[in-house]
Design an enzyme around this catalytic site. Structure first.
Site, short mmCIF file in Angstrom:
data_model
loop_
_atom_site.label_atom_id
_atom_site.label_comp_id
_atom_site.label_asym_id
_atom_site.label_seq_id
_atom_site.Cartn_x
_atom_site.Cartn_y
_atom_site.Cartn_z
CD GLU A 153 -68.81 31.68 14.28
OE1 GLU A 153 -67.84 31.87 13.98
OE2 GLU A 153 -69.37 32.54 15.30
CD1 TRP B 202 -66.88 30.71 10.48
CD2 TRP B 202 -64.91 30.21 10.27
NE1 TRP B 202 -66.60 30.54 11.83
CE2 TRP B 202 -65.49 30.11 11.71
CE3 TRP B 202 -63.66 29.52 10.10
CZ2 TRP B 202 -64.60 29.80 12.88
CZ3 TRP B 202 -62.77 29.06 11.35
CH2 TRP B 202 -63.41 29.32 12.56
CE1 TYR C 48 -62.71 27.43 18.34
CE2 TYR C 48 -63.27 28.56 16.51
CZ TYR C 48 -62.66 28.55 17.50
OH TYR C 48 -61.71 29.70 17.64
CB CYS D 275 -59.39 32.42 18.46
SG CYS D 275 -58.44 32.77 16.88
NE ARG E 21 -55.19 30.44 19.03
CZ ARG E 21 -54.78 31.18 17.90
NH1 ARG E 21 -53.89 32.20 18.18
NH2 ARG E 21 -55.47 30.98 16.65
N GLY F 145 -57.93 37.39 20.42
CA GLY F 145 -58.87 38.01 20.18
C GLY F 145 -58.99 39.22 19.37
CG ASP F 146 -60.41 41.55 15.06
OD1 ASP F 146 -60.72 42.57 15.66
OD2 ASP F 146 -60.50 41.25 13.88
CB ILE G 215 -56.79 47.50 18.48
CG1 ILE G 215 -58.12 47.41 19.82
CG2 ILE G 215 -57.40 48.25 17.48
CD1 ILE G 215 -58.01 48.59 20.56
#
Length: 318
Positions: free
Chosen positions: A62, A84, A148, A200, A220, A222-223, A262
């Site tokens: 990635e 993705w 990105y 993100c 900004r 985050g999982d 979460i």
């Protein structure tokens, strides 16, 4: 417990203890805190989580996808990387060209309905095969737009030109390491409405001191169970690679998160992870014959001594 792993485990506990329940774009629901920072000393070992197996080769492919400026998932699928897929799949099932069963809200429905999940997996398999075998199909449905790779390597200016931010920041580190402008940004307000997923990890900055390269990321959103371990390792790897090219050692990776959350359907997995004892961190080995980060391939990056606990599976919210 290594300091790097304890930083992450403390984040999990902090959200469980102090988070606010919120709704979200995916309809899954989260427990969230706003504003959290972790500082990883990259000399203490490579910060890849050991309380569950994190697939490092997916992180490598990635990151190299980003570095190459690529935005089409075909490269990822060629490296057996499915990170993705869902965002590209969504483009296909919402198009006039799609003729299969209704895939509306496939992210949630595939978790709740076994019969639907079977249909979803069949359609995803068709989609992936078409991306790999049909160039026209890949061009139409595999490209994710201004994600990105595009923002790092082909930033669009108001004059119709492009800026290679990543190449420019590496040149600046070599020429003027004391600069306070060693920044790459992925957040473009103009592109947010058309991006498959607005960035993100929005902005990162480098800092050189005592002949060591440090990096700070502002993320900004985050999982924390699925995404954040990838992000930590990805930016640690990027810092190592750029330090290698610039003839520097590594310093710290500082991870600043806006909305750290979460998902409600990850709580059992997190409790399992918190019950595990962390193990020693691995070490990173780069192919030192490669002198530019733009020349690296997946096999040029490897880990030694990675001995994690077993994988903990969890659904991706789309």
């Amino acid at each position: 417990m290594s300091n790097s792993e304890s930083l992450y485990m403390n984040l999990l506990k902090h959200i469980l203890d102090h988070g606010t329940r919120k709704e979200d774009r995916t309809g899954t629901g989260t427990i969230s805190v706003f504003g959290y920072q972790m500082r990883f000393d990259l000399n203490d070992g490579f910060p890849l989580i050991t309380t569950k197996r994190v697939p490092f080769r997916l992180i490598v492919s990635e990151l190299l996808w980003f570095i190459k400026g690529d935005t089409n998932i075909r490269y990822l699928l060629q490296h057996n990387n499915n990170i993705w897929n869902e965002w590209a799949f969504l483009k296909w099932v919402e198009s006039d060209e799609y003729a299969g069963p209704d895939m509306k809200d496939f992210g949630l429905r595939s978790q709740q309905d076994p019969e639907f999940n079977k249909q979803y997996e069949e359609q995803m398999a068709i989609f992936k095969r078409n991306i790999l075998e049909d160039e026209r199909f890949a061009e139409r449905f595999g490209d994710l737009g201004n994600v990105y790779g595009s923002q790092w390597r082909h930033w669009k200016t108001s004059q119709g030109e492009t800026i290679d931010q990543l190449q420019d920041v590496i040149a600046s580190i070599k020429k003027n390491p004391d600069s306070r402008r060693l920044i790459v940004t992925a957040w473009s307000p103009e592109d947010v409405p058309t991006s498959a997923l607005p960035p993100c990890h929005s902005l990162f900055q480098f800092y050189v001191a005592n002949n060591k390269l440090s990096c700070q990321l502002y993320q900004r959103s985050g999982d924390v169970f699925l995404g954040i371990p990838f992000n930590i390792a990805s930016y640690a790897l990027l810092t190592h690679m750029i330090a290698h090219e610039c003839g520097l050692g590594v310093g710290d990776f500082i991870h600043t998160i806006g909305d750290a959350h979460i998902y409600n359907n990850h709580l059992d997995q997190i409790n399992t992870q918190l019950s595990r004892e962390p193990r020693d961190l691995p070490s990173l080995k780069l192919n030192t014959s490669k002198t530019s980060i733009f020349d690296f391939e997946v096999d040029d990056v490897r880990l030694e001594g990675y001995d994690p606990h077993p994988t903990i599976k969890a659904p991706v919210a789309v």
